[in-house]
Scaffold this active site. Structure first.
Site, PDB file in Angstrom:
ATOM      1  CG  HIS A  90      -0.420   0.094   2.674  1.00 22.90           C
ATOM      2  ND1 HIS A  90      -0.098   1.210   3.130  1.00 22.90           N
ATOM      3  CD2 HIS A  90      -0.002  -0.905   3.248  1.00 22.90           C
ATOM      4  CE1 HIS A  90       0.403   1.148   4.299  1.00 22.90           C
ATOM      5  NE2 HIS A  90       0.379  -0.318   4.548  1.00 22.90           N
ATOM      6  CG  ASP A  92      -2.792   4.142   2.639  1.00 20.61           C
ATOM      7  OD1 ASP A  92      -2.383   2.948   2.250  1.00 20.61           O
ATOM      8  OD2 ASP A  92      -3.455   4.014   3.615  1.00 20.61           O
ATOM      9  CG  ASP A 123       3.070   0.488   7.520  1.00 26.95           C
ATOM     10  OD1 ASP A 123       2.724  -0.319   6.794  1.00 26.95           O
ATOM     11  OD2 ASP A 123       2.487   0.965   8.461  1.00 26.95           O
ATOM     12  CD  GLU A 156      -2.935  -1.275   5.743  1.00 26.98           C
ATOM     13  OE1 GLU A 156      -3.239  -2.076   6.830  1.00 26.98           O
ATOM     14  OE2 GLU A 156      -2.311  -0.251   6.425  1.00 26.98           O
ATOM     15  CD  GLU A 157      -0.892   2.289   7.643  1.00 29.51           C
ATOM     16  OE1 GLU A 157      -1.568   2.122   8.521  1.00 29.51           O
ATOM     17  OE2 GLU A 157       0.186   2.184   7.358  1.00 29.51           O
ATOM     18  CG  HIS A 423       1.323   2.836  12.554  1.00 36.19           C
ATOM     19  ND1 HIS A 423       0.235   2.393  12.699  1.00 36.19           N
ATOM     20  CD2 HIS A 423       1.668   2.452  11.070  1.00 36.19           C
ATOM     21  CE1 HIS A 423      -0.320   1.402  11.721  1.00 36.19           C
ATOM     22  NE2 HIS A 423       0.554   1.767  10.626  1.00 36.19           N
TER      23      HIS A 423
END
Length: 452
Positions: A90, A92, A123, A156-157, A423
């Site tokens: 992903h 995003d 990520d 996705e996030e 994150h």
């Protein structure tokens, strides 16, 4: 194919991989368009379409998914009779959070102490680059031996489910014999790991109301019901004294049978302050991968700076509940809502509203694809054998793909090892991991083609 020329090719591709990742990280592709420009995500999607065209993919398309975001698809046909592998990543990313906590600009790939820093470096923009490097290495060494489909998600996030719904509406699009999800990570840098379970997740908003409006705490405090105090009591009821999650009716005693996670290693990975205890019972692995875990993500109430001497009439919280495989996320949502309603004190008015949900996932580690990946990992990481670990996060698409294609073998690998700090501020990727995992993926595609 001998791994030596393949490994040499992957190594030679790393400068280009860094350049690609730098361009990708520069896009502020947070799929929260109330706070980040939609144009940044759309520009990232265009970059990916151009990259896929450059790699010879056919049927490259930007998919407008039902949640208002874009995913990018491409198909690279393989030799006659070869199996098809779907590669996922992903583009995003999470918001950068407190920019002042970053030592370097979050949307500028920066090298420091042997790691590459930037939001999405691990990520999961790095996951996309991992796929591209593996395919480039194979093309330079005789060609890609399998058919390849690639899907790069744009939300996705956010957990808004756009790609899941699109896949359900177009069930043939992503059909494959095996699926490699490049959105997990090694248990430890240098230790090859396949993620075999994902916890599911439910997200609820809790609104508490007790008064028509705020009241002066000196005049009414002591008898007037405080909505914030009622909310605090409810949230506290979700944990036992040792910090274990306690939702009425939800099992909480599962055990993990895979790799061990020593407490001292977890404390270091989580940067737990000296003297602060870990919460819960059982092993760390039990707590992370085999048992439910509740987290209060936020509370709406006056900040200390804006506080007045008032009894609060209303308060609100956002609560996340992670659940292990074997627990239905919808049932967990029902139990969580029932618990909150039953534990609300003083007859306060409470409303529980679901804000998101994803089912847990468990992989079939006995499948031929896992055998091929184990062989590939052992070659890419000399002297190491592939380990199995869990991941506390959720990737709802896994369950959608498993339901649509029950015969497909799903593997989860990636760059999000503990030092990556995904994150959080100062997210990073280890370039050595990117190189080794790209090699492992190239070797896996070769080994899997031979098994077919």
């Amino acid at each position: 194919m001998s791994p030596d020329p393949l490994a040499a090719t992957v190594a030679s591709l790393m400068p280009g991989a860094r350049a690609d990742l730098a361009e990708l990280v520069a896009f502020r592709s947070v799929a929260d368009f109330a706070h980040f420009p939609r144009e940044e995500s759309e520009a990232a999607a265009r970059w990916i379409t151009e990259a896929l065209h450059a790699e010879g993919f056919q049927d490259v398309a930007v998919l407008d998914t039902p949640d208002g975001t874009q995913s990018v698809y491409g198909h690279l046909p393989g030799p006659e009779g070869a199996p098809t592998v779907l590669l996922y990543a992903h583009y995003d990313v999470q918001p950068p959070l407190d920019a002042s906590a970053w030592l370097t600009p979050p949307f500028e790939l920066t090298e420091r102490d042997g790691r590459w820093y930037g939001r999405g470096a691990a990520d999961c923009k790095g996951g996309l680059v991992m796929h591209l490097v593996a395919l480039r290495a194979l093309r330079a060494n005789g060609g890609v031996p399998v058919g390849v489909k690639i899907i790069v998600e744009g939300s996705e996030e956010q957990g808004t489910g756009g790609l899941e719904r699109y896949a359900e509406q177009h069930p043939e699009l992503l059909r494959a014999d095996s699926i490699v999800i490049g959105d997990a990570g090694n248990f430890r840098t240098g230790l090859p790991t396949a993620t075999t379970i994902l916890r599911g997740m439910t997200l609820v908003r809790v609104d508490m109301e007790t008064l028509e409006g705020n009241l002066h705490s000196g005049q009414f405090g002591g008898a007037a019901p405080d909505a914030l105090a009622a909310l605090i009591r409810v949230l506290d009821s979700l944990r036992a004294p040792d910090g274990s999650t306690t939702v009425d009716g939800l099992p909480g005693t599962g055990g993990w049978e895979g790799i061990d996670y020593p407490e001292e290693s977890f404390r270091a990975d989580a940067h737990v302050l000296d003297g602060v205890e870990l919460i819960g019972s059982g092993t760390v692995a039990d707590r992370l991968w085999a048992r439910p875990a509740v987290t209060v993500l936020g509370i709406d109430c006056p900040s200390v700076a804006e506080a007045t001497p008032s009894v609060q009439a209303r308060a609100r919280a956002l609560v996340s509940l992670r659940v292990p495989p074997g627990t239905d996320a919808a049932e967990a949502t029902r139990l969580l809502a029932a618990h909150i309603e039953a534990r609300t004190p003083w007859g306060a008015r409470v409303r529980v509203e679901q804000a998101g949900e994803g089912q847990p996932f468990r992989a079939d580690t006995s499948s031929p694809a896992y055998g091929a990946m184990a062989t590939a990992m052992a070659t890419a990481y000399p002297g190491q054998q592939m380990q199995f670990a869990g991941q506390g996060g959720s990737i709802p698409l896994c369950n959608t793909l498993a339901a649509l294609y029950p015969q497909a073998e799903i593997l989860l690998i990636g760059l999000s090892e503990p030092e990556a700090r995904i994150h959080a501020a100062n997210e990073s990727v280890a370039p050595q991991e990117l190189e080794r995992l790209a090699l492992a993926e190239a070797l896996f595609l070769t080994e899997y083609a031979q098994q077919g």
